[in-house]
Design a protein around this motif. Structure first.
Motif, PDB file in Angstrom:
ATOM      1  N   LEU A   1       0.833  -1.208   0.000  1.00 49.02           N
ATOM      2  CA  LEU A   1       0.000   0.000   0.000  1.00 49.02           C
ATOM      3  C   LEU A   1       0.864   1.253   0.000  1.00 49.02           C
ATOM      4  N   LEU A   2       1.937   1.220   0.760  1.00 51.36           N
ATOM      5  CA  LEU A   2       2.842   2.370   0.847  1.00 51.36           C
ATOM      6  C   LEU A   2       3.410   2.725  -0.519  1.00 51.36           C
ATOM      7  N   LEU A   3       3.645   1.713  -1.342  1.00 49.54           N
ATOM      8  CA  LEU A   3       4.232   1.923  -2.668  1.00 49.54           C
ATOM      9  C   LEU A   3       3.351   2.772  -3.587  1.00 49.54           C
ATOM     10  N   ALA A   4       2.060   2.834  -3.290  1.00 55.75           N
ATOM     11  CA  ALA A   4       1.162   3.608  -4.147  1.00 55.75           C
ATOM     12  C   ALA A   4       1.479   5.094  -4.107  1.00 55.75           C
ATOM     13  N   ASP A   5       1.995   5.582  -2.972  1.00 56.81           N
ATOM     14  CA  ASP A   5       2.232   7.018  -2.808  1.00 56.81           C
ATOM     15  C   ASP A   5       3.667   7.375  -2.436  1.00 56.81           C
ATOM     16  N   HIS A   6       4.493   6.364  -2.150  1.00 57.71           N
ATOM     17  CA  HIS A   6       5.839   6.651  -1.656  1.00 57.71           C
ATOM     18  C   HIS A   6       6.843   5.701  -2.306  1.00 57.71           C
ATOM     19  N   ASP A   7       8.066   6.166  -2.466  1.00 56.96           N
ATOM     20  CA  ASP A   7       9.151   5.287  -2.878  1.00 56.96           C
ATOM     21  C   ASP A   7       9.528   4.367  -1.718  1.00 56.96           C
ATOM     22  N   VAL A   8       9.811   3.131  -2.048  1.00 57.16           N
ATOM     23  CA  VAL A   8      10.365   2.176  -1.086  1.00 57.16           C
ATOM     24  C   VAL A   8      11.539   1.483  -1.777  1.00 57.16           C
ATOM     25  N   TYR A   9      12.658   1.398  -1.089  1.00 52.76           N
ATOM     26  CA  TYR A   9      13.866   0.834  -1.673  1.00 52.76           C
ATOM     27  C   TYR A   9      14.199  -0.507  -1.030  1.00 52.76           C
ATOM     28  N   GLY A  10      14.943  -1.310  -1.749  1.00 49.31           N
ATOM     29  CA  GLY A  10      15.463  -2.568  -1.223  1.00 49.31           C
ATOM     30  C   GLY A  10      16.976  -2.518  -1.175  1.00 49.31           C
ATOM     31  N   TRP A  11      17.548  -2.927  -0.052  1.00 48.26           N
ATOM     32  CA  TRP A  11      19.003  -3.010   0.074  1.00 48.26           C
ATOM     33  C   TRP A  11      19.396  -4.480  -0.041  1.00 48.26           C
ATOM     34  N   VAL A  12      20.178  -4.795  -1.069  1.00 47.42           N
ATOM     35  CA  VAL A  12      20.500  -6.182  -1.393  1.00 47.42           C
ATOM     36  C   VAL A  12      21.787  -6.600  -0.672  1.00 47.42           C
ATOM     37  N   PHE A  13      21.701  -7.709   0.077  1.00 48.81           N
ATOM     38  CA  PHE A  13      22.899  -8.243   0.729  1.00 48.81           C
ATOM     39  C   PHE A  13      22.881  -9.754   0.587  1.00 48.81           C
ATOM     40  N   SER A  14      24.007 -10.386   0.887  1.00 49.23           N
ATOM     41  CA  SER A  14      24.093 -11.824   0.644  1.00 49.23           C
ATOM     42  C   SER A  14      24.677 -12.634   1.794  1.00 49.23           C
ATOM     43  N   HIS A  15      25.320 -11.992   2.758  1.00 49.15           N
ATOM     44  CA  HIS A  15      26.006 -12.759   3.800  1.00 49.15           C
ATOM     45  C   HIS A  15      25.716 -12.197   5.186  1.00 49.15           C
ATOM     46  N   GLY A  16      25.910 -13.062   6.192  1.00 49.29           N
ATOM     47  CA  GLY A  16      25.914 -12.605   7.572  1.00 49.29           C
ATOM     48  C   GLY A  16      24.611 -12.728   8.324  1.00 49.29           C
ATOM     49  N   ARG A  17      23.551 -13.252   7.690  1.00 48.56           N
ATOM     50  CA  ARG A  17      22.257 -13.345   8.363  1.00 48.56           C
ATOM     51  C   ARG A  17      21.971 -14.778   8.788  1.00 48.56           C
ATOM     52  N   PHE A  18      21.381 -14.927   9.986  1.00 43.73           N
ATOM     53  CA  PHE A  18      21.000 -16.236  10.499  1.00 43.73           C
ATOM     54  C   PHE A  18      19.566 -16.172  11.010  1.00 43.73           C
ATOM     55  N   ASP A  19      18.734 -17.090  10.554  1.00 42.47           N
ATOM     56  CA  ASP A  19      17.369 -17.218  11.049  1.00 42.47           C
ATOM     57  C   ASP A  19      17.393 -18.263  12.152  1.00 42.47           C
ATOM     58  N   ILE A  20      17.462 -17.818  13.414  1.00 32.97           N
ATOM     59  CA  ILE A  20      17.651 -18.786  14.483  1.00 32.97           C
ATOM     60  C   ILE A  20      16.352 -19.508  14.848  1.00 32.97           C
ATOM     61  N   GLY A  21      15.248 -19.212  14.157  1.00 33.73           N
ATOM     62  CA  GLY A  21      14.045 -20.009  14.285  1.00 33.73           C
ATOM     63  C   GLY A  21      14.103 -21.258  13.426  1.00 33.73           C
ATOM     64  N   ASN A  22      15.130 -21.331  12.564  1.00 35.56           N
ATOM     65  CA  ASN A  22      15.354 -22.477  11.690  1.00 35.56           C
ATOM     66  C   ASN A  22      16.505 -23.296  12.277  1.00 35.56           C
ATOM     67  N   LYS A  23      16.290 -24.587  12.473  1.00 36.08           N
ATOM     68  CA  LYS A  23      17.283 -25.396  13.187  1.00 36.08           C
ATOM     69  C   LYS A  23      18.631 -25.435  12.483  1.00 36.08           C
TER      70      LYS A  23
END
Length: 292
Positions: A236-258
């Motif tokens: 919905l925000l995109l209809a009236d405002h710019d929203v950007y994505g910052w692309v990264f590839s390393h260093g993230r861990f989802d600790i809810g996943n075993k």
């Protein structure tokens, strides 16, 4: 433009993917080496210049508040026995930032959890950091995202490339590339089937928002899973405002996943000066033995 000094950390989920370990303790308190997962998130926020943190908790999450509070009895015990290093570390946890707590009364989704923060955030920009997503200490993703916000005065979402079979577990964005690391979002879909996904760039657990997100959240109806989806509010925000994505590839861990939890424990441990050399040698020996 206001500086980004506030963070919201939704941490009200039940942690069902990690039962039975999370039956009587929050998933955010699962230890990764020797710190609970949520402490890594708070420390990441502090490194990025955040000093005002609101944690959205729920029933059975009192240990989150206790962890970031003073423990006078423990401090006295450590002081009496001359354990100065442990004492300093325990005290520092309560001094990381100004940390507030509010409960999400019903599990109505991530978007609903973020909407609860409206009164606390007010008219200020803020970051949202998922309580079960942790980043390596060397990661600059959040700082980079804040820099993009300050340059463009617009919301920024962290995104990373995933396989087509994984995209149905995430929000998927329709990107217009500005550089290798920055995209302008043309659309976003929550948990699409692989054949319907606009790209394989998936939304990860870091966001920088302007207060406009709250008006969008107020208009959102329950979506996937019958919950108020943050992804739908971004759309919905995109209809009236710019929203950007910052692309990264390393260093993230989802600790809810075993698997990711185990990976985080190993990778963060071998980076430690006090644990790394001996633990790395153990892993090398273990692999050599098992592969013979």
């Amino acid at each position: 433009m206001s500086r980004v000094t506030k963070a919201v950390i939704p941490a009200a989920g039940l942690g069902t993917r990690f039962l039975p370990a999370t039956k009587a303790q929050p998933k955010e308190m699962l230890p990764v080496v020797d710190k609970p997962a949520i402490q890594y998130v708070v420390e990441e926020a502090v490194r990025a210049g955040i000093d005002d943190i609101l944690i959205i908790s729920g029933r059975g999450k009192r240990s989150l508040e206790d962890h970031f509070d003073r423990n006078v009895e423990l401090e006295y015990f450590l002081a009496e026995r001359g354990k100065d290093e442990a004492l300093a570390e325990v005290r520092s946890i309560a001094e990381l930032a100004e940390i507030h707590f509010v409960r999400q009364g019903e599990p109505l989704g991530l978007g609903h959890a973020v909407s609860i923060a409206r009164k606390h955030v007010g008219d200020n920009p803020f970051v949202v950091m998922l309580g079960d997503d942790i980043m390596a200490d060397s990661s600059t993703v959040l700082t980079d995202m804040i820099n993009v916000y300050e340059e463009r005065d617009a919301a920024v979402v962290a995104v990373s490339e995933v396989s087509s079979r994984e995209i149905s577990s995430y929000g998927s964005i329709d990107p217009e590339f500005i550089s290798d690391s920055l995209v302008r979002m043309r659309g976003i879909v929550e948990k699409p089937a692989p054949e319907d996904a606009p790209s394989n760039l998936a939304v990860m657990g870091r966001y920088v928002f302007t207060p406009d997100i709250f008006d969008a959240l107020a208009k959102v109806s329950p979506g996937v899973g019958g919950e108020i989806q943050l992804t739908d509010a971004i759309a919905l925000l995109l209809a009236d405002h710019d929203v950007y994505g910052w692309v990264f590839s390393h260093g993230r861990f989802d600790i809810g996943n075993k698997q990711d939890y185990l990976r985080a424990t190993v990778e963060l441990a071998i980076e430690r000066e006090d644990l790394g050399p001996e633990f790395r040698a153990f892993l090398i020996d273990l692999v050599d033995t098992r592969l013979r």
